[in-house]
Design an enzyme around this catalytic site. Sequence first.
Site: not given
Ligand code: GAR
Length: 216
Positions: A20, A99, A115, A117, A150, A182
Site C-alpha cells: 500500500g 487481479r 490502474n 503499472h 478488458e 509512481e
Molecule cells: C506497484 O509497483 C504497482 O505499480 C504494482 O504493484 C506495486 C504495488 O506497490 N502494480 C502492478 O504490478 C499491477 N500490475 P504498493 O502496494 O506499495 O502500492
Amino acid sequence: MIQITQPGIIRLGVLASGRGSNFDAICAAIDRGDLQAQIEILISDKADAAALEKASKRGISARFIDPNSFADRQYYEGEIVSTLRGAGVELVVLAGYMRLVGQVMLQNYRWRILNIHPALLPSFTGLHAQKQAVEYGVRFSGCTVHMVDEGMDTGPIIRQAVVPVYQYDDEDSLAARILEQEHNLYWQSLQLFAQGRVYLDGRKVIIRDESREEMA
Ligand code: GAR
C-alpha cells in the site's frame, strides 16, 4: 468525446493487495491539499495486506473481501461493486491490486477504474514488469497510469513517467526507482479527474488544457 468526471472533490475507492505505498502517497497528497479527493473505502483481496492496516490507522474504512468465499468472479465482483457503491465511490483506484478485473466491475465503473503499472505500456504487461524490463535490456522504463479495460494492462493511457535503466540494475533497484515516480504520478493523474479535465476519444485520453499548460 466523453468527459469522465465533473470537477469537484472526487470520491475514491482503493483496491490493494499488498503493502500500500501508492495508497499512502495518495493519502499524503490529499492531506497536503494537492489532491481534491476523499478516500471512502479501501478494499483488499488479501487478509494480510499491509494496506488494510494503513487505511484503518488513517481512519479510512477498510474491508477484506475474500475471493475464495464466492462461487465465481462474477459474485466476488458483485460484492466489490455493491461495497463501492454503498460507500459512494465515483472512481476506483487499483493500487497494487494483483487481479484481473472482470465484466461486473468494468460494466459498473466503465472508464472509471484506474490502474498503475510499473512499466511504460504497452511494453511489459502483467507480472514482474520491472524484471521483464531488466531482462529485455531496455535503457528506459517507468510507470503508466491507465484506465482499465478488458485486457491485461491494455486500457487508455492517462500519464506516464520515465526512468533510466542502468546496466547494473536488477529487478529491485529498478522497482525502487520506478516506485518513486509512481508516488507522484498517481495522485497527479487523479487530480486531473478532480478538475474534470479527463476526456476519452476512442482509446485516446485527452487532458483538457494540457498543451496550454505545457507551453506556459
Ligand atoms: C506497484 O509497483 C504497482 O505499480 C504494482 O504493484 C506495486 C504495488 O506497490 N502494480 C502492478 O504490478 C499491477 N500490475 P504498493 O502496494 O506499495 O502500492
